[in-house]
Write a protein that holds these residues in place. Structure first.
Motif, PDB file in Angstrom:
ATOM      1  N   ALA A   1      -8.507  -5.929  11.102  1.00  0.00           N
ATOM      2  CA  ALA A   1      -8.976  -4.695  10.470  1.00  0.00           C
ATOM      3  C   ALA A   1      -8.378  -4.475   9.084  1.00  0.00           C
ATOM      4  O   ALA A   1      -8.571  -3.431   8.483  1.00  0.00           O
ATOM      5  N   HIS A   2      -7.621  -5.461   8.591  1.00  0.00           N
ATOM      6  CA  HIS A   2      -7.120  -5.439   7.212  1.00  0.00           C
ATOM      7  C   HIS A   2      -6.372  -4.150   6.878  1.00  0.00           C
ATOM      8  O   HIS A   2      -6.563  -3.566   5.804  1.00  0.00           O
ATOM      9  N   GLU A   3      -5.510  -3.721   7.820  1.00  0.00           N
ATOM     10  CA  GLU A   3      -4.649  -2.550   7.601  1.00  0.00           C
ATOM     11  C   GLU A   3      -5.455  -1.323   7.192  1.00  0.00           C
ATOM     12  O   GLU A   3      -5.024  -0.498   6.392  1.00  0.00           O
ATOM     13  N   SER A   4      -6.662  -1.207   7.738  1.00  0.00           N
ATOM     14  CA  SER A   4      -7.585  -0.154   7.316  1.00  0.00           C
ATOM     15  C   SER A   4      -7.985   0.730   8.489  1.00  0.00           C
ATOM     16  O   SER A   4      -8.481   0.241   9.512  1.00  0.00           O
ATOM     17  N   TYR A   5      -7.800   2.029   8.339  1.00  0.00           N
ATOM     18  CA  TYR A   5      -8.268   2.994   9.326  1.00  0.00           C
ATOM     19  C   TYR A   5      -9.774   2.870   9.506  1.00  0.00           C
ATOM     20  O   TYR A   5     -10.289   2.821  10.627  1.00  0.00           O
TER      21      TYR A   5
ATOM     22  N   GLY B   1       5.839  -8.305 -13.876  1.00  0.00           N
ATOM     23  CA  GLY B   1       6.266  -7.114 -14.595  1.00  0.00           C
ATOM     24  C   GLY B   1       7.693  -6.724 -14.272  1.00  0.00           C
ATOM     25  O   GLY B   1       8.466  -6.330 -15.153  1.00  0.00           O
ATOM     26  N   LEU B   2       8.075  -6.849 -12.996  1.00  0.00           N
ATOM     27  CA  LEU B   2       9.443  -6.531 -12.598  1.00  0.00           C
ATOM     28  C   LEU B   2      10.433  -7.516 -13.217  1.00  0.00           C
ATOM     29  O   LEU B   2      11.501  -7.123 -13.699  1.00  0.00           O
ATOM     30  N   LEU B   3      10.083  -8.789 -13.203  1.00  0.00           N
ATOM     31  CA  LEU B   3      10.964  -9.792 -13.792  1.00  0.00           C
ATOM     32  C   LEU B   3      11.099  -9.582 -15.302  1.00  0.00           C
ATOM     33  O   LEU B   3      12.174  -9.801 -15.873  1.00  0.00           O
ATOM     34  N   ALA B   4      10.017  -9.143 -15.943  1.00  0.00           N
ATOM     35  CA  ALA B   4      10.070  -8.859 -17.382  1.00  0.00           C
ATOM     36  C   ALA B   4      10.993  -7.677 -17.671  1.00  0.00           C
ATOM     37  O   ALA B   4      11.602  -7.599 -18.745  1.00  0.00           O
ATOM     38  N   LYS B   5      11.100  -6.762 -16.712  1.00  0.00           N
ATOM     39  CA  LYS B   5      12.015  -5.624 -16.862  1.00  0.00           C
ATOM     40  C   LYS B   5      13.453  -6.020 -16.539  1.00  0.00           C
ATOM     41  O   LYS B   5      14.365  -5.189 -16.575  1.00  0.00           O
ATOM     42  N   GLN B   6      13.655  -7.285 -16.177  1.00  0.00           N
ATOM     43  CA  GLN B   6      14.975  -7.838 -15.888  1.00  0.00           C
ATOM     44  C   GLN B   6      15.665  -7.120 -14.731  1.00  0.00           C
ATOM     45  O   GLN B   6      16.852  -6.800 -14.779  1.00  0.00           O
ATOM     46  N   VAL B   7      14.885  -6.865 -13.667  1.00  0.00           N
ATOM     47  CA  VAL B   7      15.500  -6.287 -12.472  1.00  0.00           C
ATOM     48  C   VAL B   7      16.527  -7.262 -11.912  1.00  0.00           C
ATOM     49  O   VAL B   7      16.430  -8.481 -12.097  1.00  0.00           O
ATOM     50  N   ASP B   8      17.517  -6.721 -11.239  1.00  0.00           N
ATOM     51  CA  ASP B   8      18.574  -7.564 -10.673  1.00  0.00           C
ATOM     52  C   ASP B   8      18.189  -8.160  -9.328  1.00  0.00           C
ATOM     53  O   ASP B   8      18.811  -9.119  -8.870  1.00  0.00           O
ATOM     54  N   GLY B   9      17.191  -7.575  -8.663  1.00  0.00           N
ATOM     55  CA  GLY B   9      16.749  -8.075  -7.369  1.00  0.00           C
ATOM     56  C   GLY B   9      15.416  -7.461  -7.008  1.00  0.00           C
ATOM     57  O   GLY B   9      14.979  -6.475  -7.624  1.00  0.00           O
ATOM     58  N   ILE B  10      14.756  -8.038  -5.998  1.00  0.00           N
ATOM     59  CA  ILE B  10      13.445  -7.554  -5.557  1.00  0.00           C
ATOM     60  C   ILE B  10      13.428  -7.455  -4.032  1.00  0.00           C
ATOM     61  O   ILE B  10      13.872  -8.376  -3.337  1.00  0.00           O
ATOM     62  N   ILE B  11      12.924  -6.338  -3.525  1.00  0.00           N
ATOM     63  CA  ILE B  11      12.620  -6.219  -2.103  1.00  0.00           C
ATOM     64  C   ILE B  11      11.103  -6.287  -1.964  1.00  0.00           C
ATOM     65  O   ILE B  11      10.378  -5.478  -2.548  1.00  0.00           O
ATOM     66  N   PHE B  12      10.651  -7.257  -1.210  1.00  0.00           N
ATOM     67  CA  PHE B  12       9.227  -7.561  -1.078  1.00  0.00           C
ATOM     68  C   PHE B  12       8.758  -7.156   0.309  1.00  0.00           C
ATOM     69  O   PHE B  12       9.324  -7.580   1.310  1.00  0.00           O
ATOM     70  N   MET B  13       7.713  -6.335   0.376  1.00  0.00           N
ATOM     71  CA  MET B  13       7.207  -5.877   1.672  1.00  0.00           C
ATOM     72  C   MET B  13       5.840  -6.454   2.005  1.00  0.00           C
ATOM     73  O   MET B  13       5.194  -5.996   2.942  1.00  0.00           O
ATOM     74  N   GLY B  14       5.396  -7.427   1.233  1.00  0.00           N
ATOM     75  CA  GLY B  14       4.077  -7.981   1.465  1.00  0.00           C
ATOM     76  C   GLY B  14       4.050  -8.995   2.584  1.00  0.00           C
ATOM     77  O   GLY B  14       5.061  -9.288   3.227  1.00  0.00           O
ATOM     78  N   ARG B  15       2.865  -9.521   2.825  1.00  0.00           N
ATOM     79  CA  ARG B  15       2.706 -10.589   3.803  1.00  0.00           C
ATOM     80  C   ARG B  15       2.948 -11.926   3.088  1.00  0.00           C
ATOM     81  O   ARG B  15       3.920 -12.096   2.394  1.00  0.00           O
TER      82      ARG B  15
ATOM     83  N   ASN C   1       3.164  -0.939  -6.518  1.00  0.00           N
ATOM     84  CA  ASN C   1       2.113  -1.013  -5.503  1.00  0.00           C
ATOM     85  C   ASN C   1       1.173  -2.176  -5.829  1.00  0.00           C
ATOM     86  O   ASN C   1       0.738  -2.331  -6.971  1.00  0.00           O
ATOM     87  N   THR C   2       0.864  -3.000  -4.819  1.00  0.00           N
ATOM     88  CA  THR C   2       0.034  -4.177  -5.071  1.00  0.00           C
ATOM     89  C   THR C   2      -1.394  -4.049  -4.561  1.00  0.00           C
ATOM     90  O   THR C   2      -2.181  -4.976  -4.694  1.00  0.00           O
ATOM     91  N   ASP C   3      -1.736  -2.894  -3.953  1.00  0.00           N
ATOM     92  CA  ASP C   3      -3.081  -2.721  -3.396  1.00  0.00           C
ATOM     93  C   ASP C   3      -3.422  -3.832  -2.410  1.00  0.00           C
ATOM     94  O   ASP C   3      -4.480  -4.462  -2.487  1.00  0.00           O
ATOM     95  N   LEU C   4      -2.493  -4.099  -1.494  1.00  0.00           N
ATOM     96  CA  LEU C   4      -2.678  -5.081  -0.415  1.00  0.00           C
ATOM     97  C   LEU C   4      -2.824  -6.506  -0.902  1.00  0.00           C
ATOM     98  O   LEU C   4      -3.525  -7.324  -0.298  1.00  0.00           O
ATOM     99  N   GLY C   5      -2.148  -6.821  -1.986  1.00  0.00           N
ATOM    100  CA  GLY C   5      -2.036  -8.222  -2.362  1.00  0.00           C
ATOM    101  C   GLY C   5      -3.005  -8.688  -3.426  1.00  0.00           C
ATOM    102  O   GLY C   5      -3.470  -7.919  -4.256  1.00  0.00           O
TER     103      GLY C   5
ATOM    104  N   GLU D   1       0.861  -1.191   0.000  1.00  0.00           N
ATOM    105  CA  GLU D   1       0.000   0.000   0.000  1.00  0.00           C
ATOM    106  C   GLU D   1       0.889   1.230   0.000  1.00  0.00           C
ATOM    107  O   GLU D   1       1.474   1.594   1.012  1.00  0.00           O
ATOM    108  N   ILE D   2       0.987   1.871  -1.132  1.00  0.00           N
ATOM    109  CA  ILE D   2       1.989   2.917  -1.317  1.00  0.00           C
ATOM    110  C   ILE D   2       1.715   4.149  -0.462  1.00  0.00           C
ATOM    111  O   ILE D   2       2.606   4.945  -0.192  1.00  0.00           O
ATOM    112  N   THR D   3       0.462   4.318  -0.003  1.00  0.00           N
ATOM    113  CA  THR D   3       0.125   5.476   0.828  1.00  0.00           C
ATOM    114  C   THR D   3       0.387   5.223   2.313  1.00  0.00           C
ATOM    115  O   THR D   3       0.272   6.142   3.120  1.00  0.00           O
ATOM    116  N   ASN D   4       0.727   3.992   2.689  1.00  0.00           N
ATOM    117  CA  ASN D   4       0.972   3.654   4.086  1.00  0.00           C
ATOM    118  C   ASN D   4       2.348   4.150   4.513  1.00  0.00           C
ATOM    119  O   ASN D   4       3.369   3.802   3.915  1.00  0.00           O
TER     120      ASN D   4
END
Length: 335
Positions: A222-226, A114-128, A100-104, A72-75
């Motif tokens: 509460a699903h990460e929701s205010y 999409g990132l793999l198609a762009k041939q990124v060298d690595g990924i940092i994953f912040m999801g659950r 941004n994945t919109d909470l999965g 969630e890019i706004t979090n």
């Protein structure tokens, strides 16, 4: 007249050197005579030459690009982690592609593909947790992945985080000792590894240590929701709880405002400890007592670990799960 693009060939011809020499200068290779290096740099400046990162990536089999997957890019929690990632990426001359994945859900798989198609060298994953489909994407790729500020159900993925189980236990013990009344817990979701293996055992251990019985009716999601946490305020009150540990700051702010609008005085009638210590804890009134996390450091260490994995410098080290220290910041939501 159409302006012609400046290529490495143009620079080499103007400087009267080989294209290999221009490439060495552009890539910071020290094996170039100082006078030759300066001559090439002067021509690059004169022609306003900008190296083609895609072409360089094809030649070196590296794109010097890292994908960062944010639920969630706004979090603010993820934003503060991303700042640490970006600073270290810049230090090591990597570019960041922020997604941004919109909470999965299915979008997470699409984003990673999409990132793999762009041939990124690595990924940092912040999801659950990762779905079976996403796990297959990670397993079939040679691109290293580091989990920052969380844990997942894929034990092969290295993590950089705090000890969530201990933090939950300490927070709930504090609340139980302050109130001597039932303590609730509000989490993002109950079907994740961070809940089942970390938050829930920490919560249960705290209750045992303070002489309280565990009741699953005191655990809310509460699903990460205010908004959802705000609506939960009445249910939390009806449960008989007089305090709550809330794992995310957005949710804690929602619960606090929901209680306040219901006429409940915090901390006199109800006490709250939040879990992330982002700026939200200081924007609300009363300000929220919180577990403190070194968010910038978590992001920075995650990026540094990823650089080692991308450079294959960490193969001899089997221990890739990094735990950073947490603490508590006592504010106005606890007595």
């Amino acid at each position: 007249m159409e302006k012609q693009s400046v290529t490495i060939y143009t620079v080499a011809r103007e400087a009267r050197v080989s294209m290999a020499t221009v490439s060495r200068v552009v890539n910071g290779n020290p094996n170039v005579k100082p006078a030759t290096r300066q001559k090439v740099l002067d021509v690059i400046k004169k022609l306003n030459y900008r190296p083609n990162a895609v072409a360089r990536g094809l030649a070196s089999k590296k794109t010097t690009t890292v994908g960062v997957v944010i639920p969630e890019i706004t979090n603010t929690y993820f934003a503060e982690l991303a700042q640490g990632i970006d600073d270290i990426a810049t230090m090591y001359k990597y570019n960041i592609v922020l997604t941004n994945t919109d909470l999965g859900g299915q979008k997470t798989v699409q984003v990673v593909r999409g990132l793999l198609a762009k041939q990124v060298d690595g990924i940092i994953f912040m999801g659950r947790d990762v779905s079976d489909e996403l796990r297959e994407e990670f397993d079939s790729s040679t691109v290293p992945v580091v989990v920052a500020g969380s844990v997942t159900n894929d034990d092969k993925l290295p993590t950089v985080r705090i000890d969530y189980r201990t933090a939950a236990r300490q927070a709930v013990e504090r609340l139980a000792n302050l109130t001597h009344e039932p303590v609730a817990m509000v989490v993002d979701a109950k079907n994740t590894k961070i809940f089942t293996d970390h938050y829930l055992p920490g919560y249960q251990q705290a209750l045992e240590n303070t002489g309280q019985d565990y009741d699953d009716k005191l655990v809310f999601q509460a699903h990460e929701s205010y908004d959802q946490a705000y609506k939960l305020a009445q249910e939390v009150l009806q449960s008989g709880a007089k305090a709550a540990f809330v794992t995310g700051d957005d949710m804690a702010a929602g619960l606090l405002n929901g209680l306040t609008d219901a006429g409940v005085k915090v901390p006199n009638d109800f006490q709250i400890i939040s879990g992330h210590d982002t700026k939200e804890t200081r924007l609300v009134r009363p300000m929220l007592t919180s577990v403190t996390q070194p968010l910038y450091d978590i992001g920075a260490v995650a990026m540094r670990l990823l650089t080692k994995l991308m450079d294959k410098k960490d193969e001899e080290d089997d221990e890739k799960d990094v735990l950073l220290e947490h603490g508590f910041s006592v504010r106005q939501s606890t007595r």
